[in-house]
Write a protein that holds these residues in place. Structure first.
Motif, mmCIF file in Angstrom:
data_model
loop_
_atom_site.group_PDB
_atom_site.id
_atom_site.type_symbol
_atom_site.label_atom_id
_atom_site.label_comp_id
_atom_site.label_asym_id
_atom_site.label_seq_id
_atom_site.Cartn_x
_atom_site.Cartn_y
_atom_site.Cartn_z
ATOM 1 N N ILE A 153 -10.841 11.515 -18.314
ATOM 2 C CA ILE A 153 -10.054 12.559 -17.657
ATOM 3 C C ILE A 153 -10.716 12.956 -16.334
ATOM 4 O O ILE A 153 -11.860 13.414 -16.317
ATOM 5 N N CYS A 154 -9.964 12.772 -15.232
ATOM 6 C CA CYS A 154 -10.522 13.021 -13.894
ATOM 7 C C CYS A 154 -10.073 14.342 -13.282
ATOM 8 O O CYS A 154 -10.550 14.694 -12.188
ATOM 9 N N SER A 155 -9.136 15.054 -13.913
ATOM 10 C CA SER A 155 -8.621 16.316 -13.340
ATOM 11 C C SER A 155 -7.777 17.010 -14.412
ATOM 12 O O SER A 155 -7.469 16.429 -15.454
ATOM 13 N N ARG A 156 -7.364 18.238 -14.100
ATOM 14 C CA ARG A 156 -6.460 18.934 -15.024
ATOM 15 C C ARG A 156 -5.125 18.178 -15.138
ATOM 16 O O ARG A 156 -4.541 18.084 -16.211
ATOM 17 N N TRP A 161 -1.384 14.798 -18.329
ATOM 18 C CA TRP A 161 -0.745 13.483 -18.476
ATOM 19 C C TRP A 161 -1.167 12.840 -19.801
ATOM 20 O O TRP A 161 -0.333 12.311 -20.546
ATOM 21 N N ALA A 162 -2.469 12.899 -20.101
ATOM 22 C CA ALA A 162 -2.989 12.282 -21.329
ATOM 23 C C ALA A 162 -2.415 12.981 -22.565
ATOM 24 O O ALA A 162 -2.062 12.341 -23.559
ATOM 25 N N LYS A 163 -2.298 14.298 -22.471
ATOM 26 C CA LYS A 163 -1.752 15.083 -23.579
ATOM 27 C C LYS A 163 -0.299 14.649 -23.848
ATOM 28 O O LYS A 163 0.102 14.433 -24.996
ATOM 29 N N LEU A 164 0.435 14.467 -22.787
ATOM 30 C CA LEU A 164 1.829 14.025 -22.900
ATOM 31 C C LEU A 164 1.910 12.634 -23.547
ATOM 32 O O LEU A 164 2.731 12.389 -24.428
ATOM 33 N N LYS A 165 1.028 11.743 -23.141
ATOM 34 C CA LYS A 165 1.025 10.380 -23.707
ATOM 35 C C LYS A 165 0.683 10.425 -25.202
ATOM 36 O O LYS A 165 1.253 9.687 -26.001
ATOM 37 N N CYS A 166 -0.263 11.295 -25.578
ATOM 38 C CA CYS A 166 -0.637 11.414 -27.000
ATOM 39 C C CYS A 166 0.596 11.803 -27.819
ATOM 40 O O CYS A 166 0.825 11.255 -28.903
#
Ligand code: SF4
Length: 220
Positions: A153-156, A161-166
């Motif tokens: 994770i490089c930024s908020r 984005w990662a949370k959405l993909k999960c």
């Protein structure tokens, strides 16, 4: 090494014994086989020294060199190990030798041929990595509960984005573990930890244990 088939040899940057610094195997004594070369250029890459150089070695010789350490856990890493065709055979033979093998891969190469005994640690490249377009989403169909997916994770906005993909891809249900790592220095570890807690996100926060212990020294 001329005359040996491509599948029988590999370009290797280093083989070394250390502690696994990430994943659910963190803290275990592990032999690392770092293969040379990677077709990606992530902004946060800490193994650029493995992009070129290295030494060509036969697979049988590599397996013997690993076994000499007398350690059960072996991680095949890079660079991008799957960029070399011989990587599949190396992992199969390490498993045959009785090792518990994990593979660290960028997620950009086809993982369908990886021996099912191998625990795949598959990166999902975030927009902040600069390589989000290289994600080979079809790889997820070749991973299961024995495998782990990892976001750096490089930024908020990477976190969101990662949370959405999960959520969209039901990653937590499908795979053994979903790992979130902060990219230094862009994201403070504590900030990422607090985002995860606030959202009650069912992912595993991780720091690179080997960097806490040894900094960025190659071969540790
Ligand atoms: S995939 Fe891994 S080795 Fe390749 S550039 Fe990205 S971080 Fe570096």
């Amino acid at each position: 090494m001329t005359g040996v088939a491509l599948e029988e040899r590999l370009r290797i940057t280093e083989i070394f014994l250390s502690l696994q610094g990430e994943t659910t195997f963190a803290g275990l004594p592990t032999v690392f086989v770092r293969l040379t070369g990677c077709p990606l250029r992530c902004g946060y890459c800490d193994t650029a020294y493995a992009f070129s150089g290295g030494e060509i070695r036969g697979i049988a010789e590599i397996v013997d060199a690993v076994s000499e350490y007398a350690v059960r856990h072996v991680t095949v890493t890079g660079g991008e190990p799957l960029a070399q065709p011989g990587a599949l055979s190396l992992m199969e033979r390490l498993c045959d030798r009785g090792h518990a093998v994990s593979l660290e891969t960028s997620g950009a190469m086809d993982v369908s041929g990886v021996d099912p005994r191998v625990a795949k640690i598959l990166d999902i490249k975030t927009p902040g990595s600069g390589e989000v377009g290289r994600n080979r989403w079809e790889n997820l169909a070749h991973c299961g509960r024995g495998d782990q997916v990892k976001f750096v994770i490089c930024s908020r906005s990477d976190y969101d984005w990662a949370k959405l993909k999960c959520d969209e891809l039901r990653l937590g249900e499908r795979f053994g573990e979903v790992l979130f790592s902060p990219s230094a220095p862009e994201v403070e570890p504590r900030a990422l930890a607090e985002w995860i807690i606030a959202d009650r996100l069912p992912v595993r926060f991780q720091l690179q244990l080997h960097k806490v212990l040894w900094g960025s020294e190659p071969g540790r």
